[in-house]
Motif scaffolding. Structure first.
Motif, PDB file in Angstrom:
ATOM      1  N   HIS A 190     -53.954  89.536 -47.355  1.00 26.19           N
ATOM      2  CA  HIS A 190     -53.082  90.606 -46.884  1.00 26.19           C
ATOM      3  C   HIS A 190     -51.720  90.033 -46.476  1.00 26.19           C
ATOM      4  O   HIS A 190     -51.620  88.878 -46.094  1.00 26.19           O
ATOM      5  N   VAL A 191     -50.720  90.898 -46.550  1.00 19.52           N
ATOM      6  CA  VAL A 191     -49.371  90.477 -46.179  1.00 19.52           C
ATOM      7  C   VAL A 191     -49.359  90.003 -44.719  1.00 19.52           C
ATOM      8  O   VAL A 191     -50.068  90.560 -43.864  1.00 19.52           O
ATOM      9  N   ASP A 192     -48.595  88.950 -44.475  1.00 24.06           N
ATOM     10  CA  ASP A 192     -48.443  88.374 -43.124  1.00 24.06           C
ATOM     11  C   ASP A 192     -49.667  87.651 -42.601  1.00 24.06           C
ATOM     12  O   ASP A 192     -49.701  87.289 -41.423  1.00 24.06           O
ATOM     13  N   HIS A 193     -50.668  87.453 -43.433  1.00 19.83           N
ATOM     14  CA  HIS A 193     -51.840  86.735 -42.933  1.00 19.83           C
ATOM     15  C   HIS A 193     -51.678  85.216 -43.042  1.00 19.83           C
ATOM     16  O   HIS A 193     -52.559  84.470 -42.626  1.00 19.83           O
ATOM     17  N   GLY A 194     -50.533  84.804 -43.656  1.00 19.13           N
ATOM     18  CA  GLY A 194     -50.222  83.365 -43.627  1.00 19.13           C
ATOM     19  C   GLY A 194     -50.369  82.630 -44.947  1.00 19.13           C
ATOM     20  O   GLY A 194     -50.478  81.404 -44.971  1.00 19.13           O
ATOM     21  N   LYS A 195     -50.302  83.365 -46.061  1.00 20.64           N
ATOM     22  CA  LYS A 195     -50.450  82.715 -47.362  1.00 20.64           C
ATOM     23  C   LYS A 195     -49.336  81.698 -47.588  1.00 20.64           C
ATOM     24  O   LYS A 195     -49.578  80.545 -47.932  1.00 20.64           O
ATOM     25  N   THR A 196     -48.088  82.162 -47.393  1.00 21.04           N
ATOM     26  CA  THR A 196     -46.941  81.282 -47.628  1.00 21.04           C
ATOM     27  C   THR A 196     -46.975  80.109 -46.654  1.00 21.04           C
ATOM     28  O   THR A 196     -46.668  78.972 -47.031  1.00 21.04           O
ATOM     29  N   SER A 197     -47.406  80.378 -45.427  1.00 18.90           N
ATOM     30  CA  SER A 197     -47.440  79.306 -44.436  1.00 18.90           C
ATOM     31  C   SER A 197     -48.448  78.228 -44.841  1.00 18.90           C
ATOM     32  O   SER A 197     -48.194  77.036 -44.668  1.00 18.90           O
ATOM     33  N   ASN A 236     -57.256  82.291 -40.991  1.00 17.94           N
ATOM     34  CA  ASN A 236     -56.013  81.656 -40.505  1.00 17.94           C
ATOM     35  C   ASN A 236     -55.645  82.180 -39.113  1.00 17.94           C
ATOM     36  O   ASN A 236     -56.237  83.143 -38.627  1.00 17.94           O
ATOM     37  N   LYS A 237     -54.666  81.543 -38.521  1.00 16.80           N
ATOM     38  CA  LYS A 237     -54.147  81.902 -37.190  1.00 16.80           C
ATOM     39  C   LYS A 237     -55.217  81.718 -36.113  1.00 16.80           C
ATOM     40  O   LYS A 237     -55.268  82.486 -35.141  1.00 16.80           O
ATOM     41  N   ASP A 242     -55.297  79.549 -34.055  1.00 13.55           N
ATOM     42  CA  ASP A 242     -54.676  79.039 -32.819  1.00 13.55           C
ATOM     43  C   ASP A 242     -54.355  80.169 -31.845  1.00 13.55           C
ATOM     44  O   ASP A 242     -54.131  79.936 -30.662  1.00 13.55           O
ATOM     45  N   LEU A 243     -54.346  81.394 -32.319  1.00 18.74           N
ATOM     46  CA  LEU A 243     -53.949  82.510 -31.444  1.00 18.74           C
ATOM     47  C   LEU A 243     -55.087  82.884 -30.491  1.00 18.74           C
ATOM     48  O   LEU A 243     -56.252  82.899 -30.898  1.00 18.74           O
ATOM     49  N   SER A 252     -55.334  76.879 -38.993  1.00 12.12           N
ATOM     50  CA  SER A 252     -54.051  77.373 -38.498  1.00 12.12           C
ATOM     51  C   SER A 252     -52.969  76.679 -39.308  1.00 12.12           C
ATOM     52  O   SER A 252     -52.894  75.443 -39.307  1.00 12.12           O
ATOM     53  N   ALA A 253     -52.194  77.473 -39.994  1.00 12.96           N
ATOM     54  CA  ALA A 253     -51.123  76.887 -40.797  1.00 12.96           C
ATOM     55  C   ALA A 253     -49.979  76.428 -39.904  1.00 12.96           C
ATOM     56  O   ALA A 253     -49.062  75.753 -40.357  1.00 12.96           O
ATOM     57  N   VAL A 254     -50.046  76.803 -38.624  1.00 11.99           N
ATOM     58  CA  VAL A 254     -48.988  76.389 -37.704  1.00 11.99           C
ATOM     59  C   VAL A 254     -49.347  75.052 -37.056  1.00 11.99           C
ATOM     60  O   VAL A 254     -48.559  74.110 -37.065  1.00 11.99           O
TER      61      VAL A 254
HETATM   62  P1  GDP Z   1     -47.793  85.888 -45.939  1.00 14.01           P
HETATM   63  O1  GDP Z   1     -47.106  87.198 -45.990  1.00 14.01           O
HETATM   64  O2  GDP Z   1     -49.279  86.040 -46.066  1.00 14.01           O
HETATM   65  O3  GDP Z   1     -47.261  84.871 -46.905  1.00 14.01           O
HETATM   66  O4  GDP Z   1     -47.600  85.338 -44.440  1.00 14.01           O
HETATM   67  P2  GDP Z   1     -46.582  84.233 -43.889  1.00 14.01           P
HETATM   68  O5  GDP Z   1     -47.022  82.877 -44.296  1.00 14.01           O
HETATM   69  O6  GDP Z   1     -45.214  84.644 -44.263  1.00 14.01           O
HETATM   70  O7  GDP Z   1     -46.843  84.385 -42.345  1.00 14.01           O
HETATM   71  C1  GDP Z   1     -46.548  85.561 -41.645  1.00 14.01           C
HETATM   72  C2  GDP Z   1     -46.278  85.232 -40.185  1.00 14.01           C
HETATM   73  O8  GDP Z   1     -47.417  84.657 -39.582  1.00 14.01           O
HETATM   74  C3  GDP Z   1     -45.154  84.233 -40.030  1.00 14.01           C
HETATM   75  O9  GDP Z   1     -44.376  84.591 -38.915  1.00 14.01           O
HETATM   76  C4  GDP Z   1     -45.873  82.921 -39.766  1.00 14.01           C
HETATM   77  O10 GDP Z   1     -45.120  82.029 -38.964  1.00 14.01           O
HETATM   78  C5  GDP Z   1     -47.099  83.409 -39.017  1.00 14.01           C
HETATM   79  N1  GDP Z   1     -48.223  82.495 -39.214  1.00 14.01           N
HETATM   80  C6  GDP Z   1     -48.716  82.065 -40.377  1.00 14.01           C
HETATM   81  N2  GDP Z   1     -49.774  81.280 -40.174  1.00 14.01           N
HETATM   82  C7  GDP Z   1     -49.960  81.209 -38.838  1.00 14.01           C
HETATM   83  C8  GDP Z   1     -50.899  80.541 -38.005  1.00 14.01           C
HETATM   84  O11 GDP Z   1     -51.811  79.851 -38.439  1.00 14.01           O
HETATM   85  N3  GDP Z   1     -50.768  80.731 -36.674  1.00 14.01           N
HETATM   86  C9  GDP Z   1     -49.798  81.493 -36.136  1.00 14.01           C
HETATM   87  N4  GDP Z   1     -49.755  81.592 -34.826  1.00 14.01           N
HETATM   88  N5  GDP Z   1     -48.893  82.132 -36.875  1.00 14.01           N
HETATM   89  C10 GDP Z   1     -48.965  81.991 -38.224  1.00 14.01           C
END
Ligand code: GDP
Length: 622
Positions: free
Chosen positions: A132-139, A231-232, A234-235, A267-269
């Motif tokens: 899903h969008v914003d779930h951290g694929k690009t990260s 992913n995420k 760490d939150l 956690s991609a962060v």
């Molecule tokens: P995409 O739309 O799936 O490609 O998602 P993005 O990689 O652009 O990530 C969307 C948001 O989530 C960005 O603000 C990232 O910094 C944040 N994010 C991605 N991975 C993590 C993670 O593992 N932990 C946290 N806290 N934030 C993350």
């Protein structure tokens, strides 16, 4: 059951291991099928003595989902023929018809050919990140790119060429740079199904969302290995257990609970769990035993193409087999080219690229399409000749009227596989609320004969990738209060994909119901219109005629007729001649004599009854 096909027509020379003259190329081998491209499903089916839906079923098994009137690649046709015990050869055109004569050297863009075991070497897995969008694929992609690709090599900085490789425990892993299922389905729609492993990314704080489900559907349809990355983590709001149970509801059960899907908590962060994720990918790659022959004829799939100022037309390809080298002439789609330069994912100029490796190629004549295959040719001359031929084929296809009897095709295609006609829909709406409401209403339409399924149902405009997906699955796109992107309009036109737009829910649902009616094969209803008794047989120069007396109703020249002997039908077909004395007539009524001929039937006996009937098609309702 496969019937022997008719002998191939006297054909111009075929390519492959073929003769030089048209005469030599035609073969008496009843197991040889020679077709001149474009290879269309109905023709291939007829030549194999099968119905088009049999071929569709074969194609689905091969993971290929062509539109009903889309020509097949010769390698695919060859594989289908092979599976039915036939050999396929592609017929080439000869000089007399104004085309280039292509010698036996043509290498079709084929062919995951079965390579000798001893030549096969391990190749890296090709991984697509979905979710899903914003779930951290690009990260996730960025994390691996930054942490695993060492700078300091030529160029130093990672180049965005469409894919990159990381090394994990001396093992290469190739990541496609564009996350999401759009490129995945685009590539598959174009026959370049290169992903081996899908990493499904689900944010631990958000859980399963609509695009997560879509991604699962895409990956499962394509029978790909799925690894889940939660992913995420760490939150503080992360809830891993919730994600696991949500995914279990959709068929992805973790190995911890006896399922067969590998999960990683990452956690991609912070980088937590990312090494484990790589480990899981590497392990899955081992299980999949991914191998390729680096010495085979080179074949590569285009994953990105662009015009770069100063460099001209370039495309990134992933090598599927063989080794792509500088200087290699090639064909890609309808264009010829020659590898002038190869640039890797770190911006370094290299001399060759092995299987599984992404590399930017300079040396294209024209911009290729994503999903096209680059295939090595022996010489530039051959590459050009084949390019000319393909361009000519494309021109001919463009000239062909593009009417697509979609509903009927769909019907015959699917009924054989599932026993039930299927209407596939791609639903796009303005908001998620409408998606759910419309889906519910459509799924509530009950029918024992038609099944309606949603390939995707999501909020957002209708995109080019929706069209590609509709094209590959035979679905109809239904939009509710949404726009169609300009590119999608264009490709829908080219692919003859139906897009239906609505702004009133009930109208949409009514029309879907109608489409479901359209999918139902009309029933044939037989009405007997008359009988005649055979009183005398006449010998003609060719065949026989039945001198008959109409006992009831009427005998019509255009009707169907059967010959009944002792109460049992011995022939069923159509009337070919109906005469009164020497004169051809349309109809003969009760108590009149006439001469009847039925198709090729000649075995009339005195006392036979000729029953004349008509067949009406009755549309079915749900
Ligand atoms: P995409 O739309 O799936 O490609 O998602 P993005 O990689 O652009 O990530 C969307 C948001 O989530 C960005 O603000 C990232 O910094 C944040 N994010 C991605 N991975 C993590 C993670 O593992 N932990 C946290 N806290 N934030 C993350």
């Amino acid at each position: 059951m496969v019937k022997a096909p008719p002998p191939p027509p006297a054909a111009p020379a075929t390519c492959g291991t073929v003769a030089d003259t048209p005469e030599e190329a035609s073969s008496d081998d009843p197991k040889l099928i020679v077709i001149k491209p474009p290879i269309l499903i109905p023709e291939l089916a007829a030549r194999l003595g099968l119905k088009p839906f049999h071929i569709m079923a074969d194609l689905i098994k091969l993971g290929v989902f062509p539109a009903p009137n889309q020509p097949l690649e010769p390698d695919i046709a060859a594989r289908i023929c092979e599976s039915h015990g036939f050999t396929f050869e592609r017929e080439k055109r000869d000089k007399d018809k104004g085309f280039h004569k292509i010698e036996e050297v043509i290498v079709e863009p084929v062919a995951p050919v079965k390579e000798p075991e001893d030549l096969l070497k391990d190749r890296p897995p090709i991984v697509t990140i979905m979710g899903h969008v914003d779930h951290g694929k690009t990260s996730i992609l960025d994390f691996f790119r930054k942490s695993k690709i060492t700078s300091g090599e030529a160029g130093g900085i990672t180049q965005h060429i469409g894919a990159y490789q990381v090394i994990h425990n001396h093992q290469e892993i190739t990541f496609l740079d564009t996350p999401g299922h759009a490129i995945f389905s685009d590539m598959r729609a174009r026959g370049a199904d290169i992903t081996d492993i899908v990493v499904l990314t689900v944010a631990a704080n958000d859980g399963v969302m609509p695009q997560t489900l879509e991604a699962i559907k895409h990956a499962k349809n394509a029978r790909k290995t799925i690894i889940v990355a939660i992913n995420k983590c760490d939150l503080p709001s992360a809830n891993v257990q919730r994600v696991k149970s949500q995914l279990a509801e959709h068929g992805l059960q973790t190995t911890d609970f006896g399922g067969d899907t590998e999960f990683s908590e990452v956690s991609a962060v912070t980088g937590q769990g990312m090494e484990t994720l790589l480990e899981l990918i590497a392990l899955q790659a081992e299980v999949l035993e991914l191998k390729a022959n680096p010495k085979a004829t080179t074949r590569a799939a285009v994953i990105e193409a662009r015009v770069v100022p100063g460099r001209g037309t370039t495309a990134t390809v992933i090598v599927e087999s063989g080794t792509l080298k500088v200087g290699t002439p090639f064909i890609c789609g309808p264009y010829a080219g020659k590898v002038r330069s190869l640039i890797n994912d770190r911006g370094a100029t290299i001399k060759s690229a092995h299987p599984g490796m992404p590399v930017e190629v300079i040396g294209f004549e024209e911009l290729p399409n994503v999903g096209d295959h680059l295939t090595e040719m022996k010489t530039e001359r051959e590459a050009k000749a084949l390019a000319n031929e393909r361009q000519e084929q494309q021109r001919l296809i463009r000239l062909k009227p593009q009417h697509r009897t979609r509903m009927e095709d769909l019907f015959s295609m699917v009924r054989d596989v599932s026993g039930k006609a299927q209407l596939k829909l791609i639903l796009k709406c303005d908001v998620q609320g409408s998606v759910e409401a419309i889906k519910k209403a459509v799924l509530a339409i009950e029918s024992e004969k038609v099944e309606c399924s949603f390939i995707t149902a999501a909020a957002g405009p209708i995109t080019e990738s929706d069209v590609a997906y509709a094209d590959s699955t035979g679905a109809i796109i239904v939009g509710f209060n949404v726009k169609v992107e300009a590119k999608a309009v264009k490709s829908a036109k080219a692919a003859v994909v139906e897009i239906k737009l609505y702004s009133v829910v009930y109208e949409l649902i009514d029309q879907v119901r109608e489409a479901m009616l359209g999918l139902l094969e009309p029933l044939s209803r037989e009405t007997v219109i008359g009988h005649a008794e055979v009183r005398q047989i006449f010998k003609l120069t060719r065949g026989r005629a039945a001198g008959s007396f109409v006992t009831d109703g009427r005998i019509h020249r255009k009707a169907h007729a059967r010959v009944i002997r002792g109460g049992v039908p011995v022939f069923d077909g159509r009337m070919s001649t109906l005469r009164r004395f020497q004169e051809e007539v349309e109809e003969v009524r009760t108590n009149f004599e006439c001469g009847i001929r039925l198709g090729e039937f000649n075995e009339y006996l005195e006392g036979d009854i000729i029953e004349c009937y008509k067949l009406d098609k009755i549309p079915q309702t749900l």
